[in-house]
Design a protein around this motif. Structure first.
Motif, mmCIF file in Angstrom:
data_model
loop_
_atom_site.group_PDB
_atom_site.id
_atom_site.type_symbol
_atom_site.label_atom_id
_atom_site.label_comp_id
_atom_site.label_asym_id
_atom_site.label_seq_id
_atom_site.Cartn_x
_atom_site.Cartn_y
_atom_site.Cartn_z
ATOM 1 N N LEU A 235 0.820 -1.213 0.000
ATOM 2 C CA LEU A 235 0.000 0.000 0.000
ATOM 3 C C LEU A 235 0.852 1.259 0.000
ATOM 4 N N PHE A 236 1.937 1.260 0.761
ATOM 5 C CA PHE A 236 2.825 2.416 0.811
ATOM 6 C C PHE A 236 3.457 2.692 -0.550
ATOM 7 N N PHE A 237 4.006 1.654 -1.191
ATOM 8 C CA PHE A 237 4.678 1.874 -2.463
ATOM 9 C C PHE A 237 3.690 2.176 -3.588
ATOM 10 N N ILE A 238 2.493 1.623 -3.537
ATOM 11 C CA ILE A 238 1.477 1.978 -4.534
ATOM 12 C C ILE A 238 1.080 3.440 -4.363
ATOM 13 N N TYR A 239 0.919 3.881 -3.115
ATOM 14 C CA TYR A 239 0.595 5.292 -2.854
ATOM 15 C C TYR A 239 1.712 6.209 -3.339
ATOM 16 N N MET A 240 2.963 5.854 -3.038
ATOM 17 C CA MET A 240 4.092 6.684 -3.469
ATOM 18 C C MET A 240 4.192 6.735 -4.998
ATOM 19 N N THR A 241 3.953 5.612 -5.646
ATOM 20 C CA THR A 241 3.990 5.583 -7.104
ATOM 21 C C THR A 241 2.863 6.429 -7.696
ATOM 22 N N TRP A 242 1.678 6.368 -7.097
ATOM 23 C CA TRP A 242 0.554 7.187 -7.562
ATOM 24 C C TRP A 242 0.905 8.673 -7.478
ATOM 25 N N ARG A 243 1.520 9.078 -6.357
ATOM 26 C CA ARG A 243 1.916 10.485 -6.203
ATOM 27 C C ARG A 243 2.931 10.892 -7.271
ATOM 28 N N LEU A 244 3.869 10.006 -7.578
ATOM 29 C CA LEU A 244 4.864 10.308 -8.595
ATOM 30 C C LEU A 244 4.252 10.360 -9.993
ATOM 31 N N VAL A 245 3.337 9.447 -10.281
ATOM 32 C CA VAL A 245 2.697 9.426 -11.600
ATOM 33 C C VAL A 245 1.843 10.683 -11.792
ATOM 34 N N MET A 246 1.152 11.117 -10.744
ATOM 35 C CA MET A 246 0.324 12.316 -10.840
ATOM 36 C C MET A 246 1.175 13.576 -10.987
ATOM 37 N N ALA A 247 2.412 13.543 -10.538
ATOM 38 C CA ALA A 247 3.296 14.695 -10.676
ATOM 39 C C ALA A 247 3.805 14.853 -12.110
ATOM 40 N N LEU A 248 3.771 13.762 -12.874
ATOM 41 C CA LEU A 248 4.216 13.825 -14.268
ATOM 42 C C LEU A 248 3.128 14.446 -15.139
ATOM 43 N N ASN A 249 3.537 15.173 -16.146
ATOM 44 C CA ASN A 249 2.580 15.765 -17.086
ATOM 45 C C ASN A 249 2.514 14.871 -18.324
ATOM 46 N N ILE A 250 1.616 13.898 -18.290
ATOM 47 C CA ILE A 250 1.504 12.963 -19.406
ATOM 48 C C ILE A 250 0.137 13.047 -20.067
ATOM 49 N N ASP A 251 -0.530 14.178 -19.925
ATOM 50 C CA ASP A 251 -1.859 14.349 -20.520
ATOM 51 C C ASP A 251 -1.822 14.312 -22.046
ATOM 52 N N TYR A 252 -0.714 14.699 -22.631
ATOM 53 C CA TYR A 252 -0.619 14.746 -24.082
ATOM 54 C C TYR A 252 -0.612 13.356 -24.717
ATOM 55 N N ILE A 253 -0.373 12.322 -23.942
ATOM 56 C CA ILE A 253 -0.344 10.958 -24.477
ATOM 57 C C ILE A 253 -1.756 10.465 -24.795
ATOM 58 N N PHE A 254 -2.733 10.896 -24.011
ATOM 59 C CA PHE A 254 -4.100 10.392 -24.139
ATOM 60 C C PHE A 254 -4.949 11.325 -24.998
ATOM 61 N N LYS A 255 -5.917 10.733 -25.683
ATOM 62 C CA LYS A 255 -6.826 11.517 -26.516
ATOM 63 C C LYS A 255 -7.762 12.341 -25.644
ATOM 64 N N LYS A 256 -8.237 13.430 -26.201
ATOM 65 C CA LYS A 256 -9.187 14.264 -25.465
ATOM 66 C C LYS A 256 -10.499 13.497 -25.298
ATOM 67 N N GLY A 257 -11.153 13.688 -24.172
ATOM 68 C CA GLY A 257 -12.409 13.003 -23.897
ATOM 69 C C GLY A 257 -12.241 11.600 -23.351
ATOM 70 N N ARG A 258 -11.031 11.185 -23.111
ATOM 71 C CA ARG A 258 -10.757 9.838 -22.591
ATOM 72 C C ARG A 258 -10.129 9.899 -21.200
ATOM 73 N N ALA A 259 -10.558 10.848 -20.396
ATOM 74 C CA ALA A 259 -9.960 11.053 -19.071
ATOM 75 C C ALA A 259 -10.203 9.858 -18.157
ATOM 76 N N GLY A 260 -11.397 9.279 -18.220
ATOM 77 C CA GLY A 260 -11.693 8.127 -17.372
ATOM 78 C C GLY A 260 -10.814 6.937 -17.697
ATOM 79 N N GLU A 261 -10.665 6.668 -18.981
ATOM 80 C CA GLU A 261 -9.819 5.553 -19.396
ATOM 81 C C GLU A 261 -8.358 5.815 -19.055
ATOM 82 N N ALA A 262 -7.943 7.063 -19.164
ATOM 83 C CA ALA A 262 -6.568 7.419 -18.818
ATOM 84 C C ALA A 262 -6.327 7.201 -17.329
ATOM 85 N N ARG A 263 -7.290 7.554 -16.491
ATOM 86 C CA ARG A 263 -7.144 7.358 -15.041
ATOM 87 C C ARG A 263 -7.052 5.873 -14.695
#
Length: 76
Positions: A16-44
């Motif tokens: 749980l600790f390492f999954i939480y830490m990884t989630w925080r790191l992934v959210m800090a990255l700006n990778i929105d340009y990889i996913f198509k617009k309107g696909r926010a749920g699938e991207a999450r």
């Protein structure tokens, strides 16, 4: 070194600790340009799965190192 119950509790908290830490790191990255617009749920969902895979892998590594260091007493 540890009883089965203690190791299970350590493993749960470690994962749980390492999954939480990884989630925080992934959210800090700006990778929105990889996913198509309107696909926010699938991207999450994709990022959640990616986070679980990476976090569990890192946790497993640390748990194995912990176990191996405890097993070193049987070397001598």
């Amino acid at each position: 070194m540890f009883s089965v119950g203690q190791m299970a509790l350590i493993s749960i908290f470690s994962h749980l600790f390492f999954i939480y830490m990884t989630w925080r790191l992934v959210m800090a990255l700006n990778i929105d340009y990889i996913f198509k617009k309107g696909r926010a749920g699938e991207a999450r969902v994709f990022l959640l799965f990616l986070t679980i895979v990476i976090g569990a892998g890192v946790s497993r590594f640390f748990l194995e190192v912990l176990q191996w260091s405890g097993d070193l007493t049987y070397l001598f």
